[in-house]
Scaffold this active site. Structure first.
Site, PDB file in Angstrom:
ATOM      1  N   SER A   1      -3.242  -0.830  14.927  1.00  0.00           N
ATOM      2  CA  SER A   1      -4.012   0.322  15.374  1.00  0.00           C
ATOM      3  C   SER A   1      -4.364   0.138  16.838  1.00  0.00           C
ATOM      4  O   SER A   1      -4.561  -1.006  17.299  1.00  0.00           O
ATOM      5  CB  SER A   1      -5.303   0.408  14.557  1.00  0.00           C
ATOM      6  OG  SER A   1      -6.198   1.311  15.162  1.00  0.00           O
TER       7      SER A   1
ATOM      8  N   GLY B   1       0.835  -1.206   0.000  1.00  0.00           N
ATOM      9  CA  GLY B   1       0.000   0.000   0.000  1.00  0.00           C
ATOM     10  C   GLY B   1       0.866   1.250   0.000  1.00  0.00           C
ATOM     11  O   GLY B   1       0.597   2.222   0.715  1.00  0.00           O
TER      12      GLY B   1
ATOM     13  N   TYR C   1     -12.650  -3.900  11.282  1.00  0.00           N
ATOM     14  CA  TYR C   1     -11.311  -3.337  11.425  1.00  0.00           C
ATOM     15  C   TYR C   1     -10.652  -3.840  12.708  1.00  0.00           C
ATOM     16  O   TYR C   1      -9.523  -4.347  12.689  1.00  0.00           O
ATOM     17  CB  TYR C   1     -11.427  -1.812  11.450  1.00  0.00           C
ATOM     18  CG  TYR C   1     -10.116  -1.085  11.390  1.00  0.00           C
ATOM     19  CD1 TYR C   1      -9.408  -1.006  10.196  1.00  0.00           C
ATOM     20  CD2 TYR C   1      -9.583  -0.473  12.509  1.00  0.00           C
ATOM     21  CE1 TYR C   1      -8.197  -0.321  10.127  1.00  0.00           C
ATOM     22  CE2 TYR C   1      -8.383   0.204  12.452  1.00  0.00           C
ATOM     23  CZ  TYR C   1      -7.690   0.279  11.254  1.00  0.00           C
ATOM     24  OH  TYR C   1      -6.491   0.946  11.191  1.00  0.00           O
ATOM     25  N   SER C   2     -11.373  -3.719  13.820  1.00  0.00           N
ATOM     26  CA  SER C   2     -10.760  -4.042  15.112  1.00  0.00           C
ATOM     27  C   SER C   2     -10.420  -5.523  15.231  1.00  0.00           C
ATOM     28  O   SER C   2      -9.335  -5.874  15.689  1.00  0.00           O
ATOM     29  CB  SER C   2     -11.680  -3.616  16.259  1.00  0.00           C
ATOM     30  OG  SER C   2     -11.823  -2.209  16.248  1.00  0.00           O
ATOM     31  N   THR C   3     -11.335  -6.395  14.814  1.00  0.00           N
ATOM     32  CA  THR C   3     -11.049  -7.829  14.995  1.00  0.00           C
ATOM     33  C   THR C   3      -9.920  -8.284  14.067  1.00  0.00           C
ATOM     34  O   THR C   3      -9.105  -9.123  14.459  1.00  0.00           O
ATOM     35  CB  THR C   3     -12.290  -8.718  14.764  1.00  0.00           C
ATOM     36  OG1 THR C   3     -12.795  -8.499  13.441  1.00  0.00           O
ATOM     37  CG2 THR C   3     -13.379  -8.446  15.783  1.00  0.00           C
ATOM     38  N   THR C   4      -9.853  -7.717  12.868  1.00  0.00           N
ATOM     39  CA  THR C   4      -8.778  -8.149  11.963  1.00  0.00           C
ATOM     40  C   THR C   4      -7.422  -7.620  12.436  1.00  0.00           C
ATOM     41  O   THR C   4      -6.405  -8.305  12.297  1.00  0.00           O
ATOM     42  CB  THR C   4      -9.046  -7.735  10.501  1.00  0.00           C
ATOM     43  OG1 THR C   4      -9.242  -6.317  10.411  1.00  0.00           O
ATOM     44  CG2 THR C   4     -10.280  -8.434   9.953  1.00  0.00           C
ATOM     45  N   LYS C   5      -7.412  -6.438  13.039  1.00  0.00           N
ATOM     46  CA  LYS C   5      -6.143  -5.911  13.571  1.00  0.00           C
ATOM     47  C   LYS C   5      -5.757  -6.643  14.868  1.00  0.00           C
ATOM     48  O   LYS C   5      -4.568  -6.830  15.144  1.00  0.00           O
ATOM     49  CB  LYS C   5      -6.243  -4.401  13.806  1.00  0.00           C
ATOM     50  CG  LYS C   5      -6.376  -3.571  12.526  1.00  0.00           C
ATOM     51  CD  LYS C   5      -5.086  -3.507  11.709  1.00  0.00           C
ATOM     52  CE  LYS C   5      -5.168  -2.459  10.616  1.00  0.00           C
ATOM     53  NZ  LYS C   5      -3.963  -2.394   9.777  1.00  0.00           N
TER      54      LYS C   5
ATOM     55  N   ASN D   1       1.607  -2.636   5.478  1.00  0.00           N
ATOM     56  CA  ASN D   1       0.894  -1.384   5.737  1.00  0.00           C
ATOM     57  C   ASN D   1      -0.534  -1.380   5.177  1.00  0.00           C
ATOM     58  O   ASN D   1      -1.428  -0.769   5.758  1.00  0.00           O
ATOM     59  CB  ASN D   1       1.701  -0.230   5.121  1.00  0.00           C
ATOM     60  CG  ASN D   1       0.897   1.046   4.995  1.00  0.00           C
ATOM     61  OD1 ASN D   1       0.684   1.762   5.962  1.00  0.00           O
ATOM     62  ND2 ASN D   1       0.410   1.321   3.785  1.00  0.00           N
TER      63      ASN D   1
HETATM   64  N1  LIG Z   1      -5.035   6.811   9.231  1.00  0.00           N
HETATM   65  C1  LIG Z   1      -5.173   6.485  10.495  1.00  0.00           C
HETATM   66  O1  LIG Z   1      -5.655   7.293  11.328  1.00  0.00           O
HETATM   67  C2  LIG Z   1      -4.726   5.119  10.984  1.00  0.00           C
HETATM   68  C3  LIG Z   1      -4.836   4.838  12.352  1.00  0.00           C
HETATM   69  C4  LIG Z   1      -4.396   3.608  12.821  1.00  0.00           C
HETATM   70  C5  LIG Z   1      -3.865   2.702  11.929  1.00  0.00           C
HETATM   71  N2  LIG Z   1      -3.774   2.983  10.601  1.00  0.00           N
HETATM   72  C6  LIG Z   1      -3.206   1.972   9.702  1.00  0.00           C
HETATM   73  O2  LIG Z   1      -2.176   2.551   8.915  1.00  0.00           O
HETATM   74  C7  LIG Z   1      -2.081   1.838   7.674  1.00  0.00           C
HETATM   75  C8  LIG Z   1      -2.141   2.813   6.513  1.00  0.00           C
HETATM   76  O3  LIG Z   1      -3.356   3.516   6.611  1.00  0.00           O
HETATM   77  P1  LIG Z   1      -3.673   4.856   5.794  1.00  0.00           P
HETATM   78  O4  LIG Z   1      -4.351   5.747   6.747  1.00  0.00           O
HETATM   79  O5  LIG Z   1      -2.480   5.292   5.046  1.00  0.00           O
HETATM   80  O6  LIG Z   1      -4.784   4.271   4.791  1.00  0.00           O
HETATM   81  P2  LIG Z   1      -5.224   4.733   3.319  1.00  0.00           P
HETATM   82  O7  LIG Z   1      -4.866   6.157   3.107  1.00  0.00           O
HETATM   83  O8  LIG Z   1      -6.637   4.302   3.206  1.00  0.00           O
HETATM   84  O9  LIG Z   1      -4.297   3.832   2.378  1.00  0.00           O
HETATM   85  C9  LIG Z   1      -4.460   2.446   2.374  1.00  0.00           C
HETATM   86  C10 LIG Z   1      -3.458   1.849   1.440  1.00  0.00           C
HETATM   87  O10 LIG Z   1      -3.673   0.409   1.416  1.00  0.00           O
HETATM   88  C11 LIG Z   1      -3.780   0.009   0.071  1.00  0.00           C
HETATM   89  N3  LIG Z   1      -4.534  -1.232  -0.101  1.00  0.00           N
HETATM   90  C12 LIG Z   1      -5.809  -1.499   0.235  1.00  0.00           C
HETATM   91  N4  LIG Z   1      -6.127  -2.760  -0.129  1.00  0.00           N
HETATM   92  C13 LIG Z   1      -5.021  -3.291  -0.700  1.00  0.00           C
HETATM   93  C14 LIG Z   1      -4.705  -4.538  -1.267  1.00  0.00           C
HETATM   94  N5  LIG Z   1      -5.613  -5.529  -1.345  1.00  0.00           N
HETATM   95  N6  LIG Z   1      -3.454  -4.746  -1.748  1.00  0.00           N
HETATM   96  C15 LIG Z   1      -2.524  -3.782  -1.670  1.00  0.00           C
HETATM   97  N7  LIG Z   1      -2.764  -2.551  -1.184  1.00  0.00           N
HETATM   98  C16 LIG Z   1      -4.002  -2.324  -0.679  1.00  0.00           C
HETATM   99  C17 LIG Z   1      -4.428   1.184  -0.626  1.00  0.00           C
HETATM  100  O11 LIG Z   1      -4.268   1.051  -2.027  1.00  0.00           O
HETATM  101  P3  LIG Z   1      -5.356   1.667  -3.098  1.00  0.00           P
HETATM  102  O12 LIG Z   1      -4.894   3.069  -3.348  1.00  0.00           O
HETATM  103  O13 LIG Z   1      -5.215   0.762  -4.284  1.00  0.00           O
HETATM  104  O14 LIG Z   1      -6.704   1.593  -2.460  1.00  0.00           O
HETATM  105  C18 LIG Z   1      -3.632   2.315  -0.019  1.00  0.00           C
HETATM  106  O15 LIG Z   1      -2.371   2.425  -0.627  1.00  0.00           O
HETATM  107  C19 LIG Z   1      -3.226   0.826   7.668  1.00  0.00           C
HETATM  108  O16 LIG Z   1      -2.735  -0.425   8.099  1.00  0.00           O
HETATM  109  C20 LIG Z   1      -4.179   1.395   8.706  1.00  0.00           C
HETATM  110  O17 LIG Z   1      -4.993   0.399   9.270  1.00  0.00           O
HETATM  111  C21 LIG Z   1      -4.200   4.181  10.101  1.00  0.00           C
END
Ligand SMILES: NC(=O)c1ccc[n+]([C@@H]2O[C@H](COP(=O)([O-])OP(=O)(O)OC[C@H]3O[C@@H](n4cnc5c(N)ncnc54)[C@H](OP(=O)(O)O)[C@@H]3O)[C@@H](O)[C@H]2O)c1
Length: 226
Positions: free
Chosen positions: A135, A7, A150-154, A81
């Site tokens: 998370s 990602g 989200y929560s259960t998978t994390k 990620n």
């Molecule tokens: N943002 C927050 O506040 C927050 C808080 C806690 C944890 N996190 C964690 O931080 C990480 C990054 O989150 P983010 O906020 O940057 O999310 P995001 O902006 O929604 O970006 C998600 C990324 O994952 C990619 N993705 C989704 N499904 C995929 C797949 N099947 N194969 C490969 N790539 C895939 C997306 O690609 P596409 O562009 O193709 O959709 C995108 O690049 C995640 O693990 C999230 O759970 C985020």
């Protein structure tokens, strides 16, 4: 160092690629859209190599392992990620289990399969690191209602983190779960902290020294309750 980030085309993953490249790593910026991977790699510059990788595709995962084997013969850092479905619209009591199952494909089985396939390459590294981006929503200590998919998978990803840390300790592979905090991305929405701050704790875990922690859950380099 050779690092692979899933990602990597937007959000936190993109910034992690940027920062690891700035530290001198060769970064495999992977994304499910090859165009998105290429565009991000071009925009970021540095030693960043775009690769297509949909973490729900077994074929993509085995293809990625083959590519890394052929080009580099080892992998030093894997950052899991990519994630989906911050399902604020659902409650556990009434959750659509198809949505939960779909989230698990990306948030749990994808990283799991990728680790399994890349482990032989990580074992070739002198300083192997696995970072599972998690998370605080997965903290059982602080668990409340809501965001069930989200929560259960994390939570399951956190369990995998601890299990693998124990299994791979003898091989020198450090495996940690990192919460980036609430970050202003597409997933986090407006109001969260800057992406650079969320990425910093992930880069910290990706670049730990050999005597660094393993099997931990951290935000900003500080332990979080499981
Ligand atoms: N943002 C927050 O506040 C927050 C808080 C806690 C944890 N996190 C964690 O931080 C990480 C990054 O989150 P983010 O906020 O940057 O999310 P995001 O902006 O929604 O970006 C998600 C990324 O994952 C990619 N993705 C989704 N499904 C995929 C797949 N099947 N194969 C490969 N790539 C895939 C997306 O690609 P596409 O562009 O193709 O959709 C995108 O690049 C995640 O693990 C999230 O759970 C985020």
């Amino acid at each position: 160092m050779i690092a692979l980030v899933t990602g990597g085309n937007r959000g936190i993953g993109r910034e992690v690629c940027h920062r690891l490249a700035a530290l001198g790593h060769t970064v495999l910026l992977t994304a499910r859209s090859p165009d998105a991977a290429e565009t991000a790699a071009k925009e970021l510059g540095g030693d960043i190599v775009p690769l297509r990788l949909d973490v729900t595709s077994e074929e993509d995962i085995t293809g990625t392992a083959a590519t890394v084997t052929e080009r580099y013969g080892r992998l030093d850092v894997l950052v899991n990620n990519a994630a989906i479905t911050y399902d604020t619209w659902q409650r556990g009591a009434s959750a659509d289990l198809d949505v939960v199952r779909e989230a698990a494909e990306t948030n749990l089985y994808g990283p799991w399969r990728l680790i399994q396939e890349l482990l032989p390459l990580l074992r070739e590294s002198a300083h192997p690191r696995i970072v599972n981006v998690s998370s605080e929503a997965a903290s059982l200590t602080n668990m409340g209602g809501g965001t069930p998919a989200y929560s259960t998978t994390k939570v399951a990803l956190n369990a995998l983190t601890r299990m693998l840390a124990a299994e791979l300790r003898g091989d020198g592979v450090l495996v940690n779960a990192i919460c980036p905090g609430w970050v202003a991305t597409d997933m986090g929405g407006p109001g969260g902290r800057p992406i650079s701050e969320g990425a910093a704790g992930i880069v910290w875990a990706a670049t730990l020294p050999d005597d660094g922690p393993t099997g931990g859950f951290f935000r900003d380099g500080r332990p979080l309750p499981w």
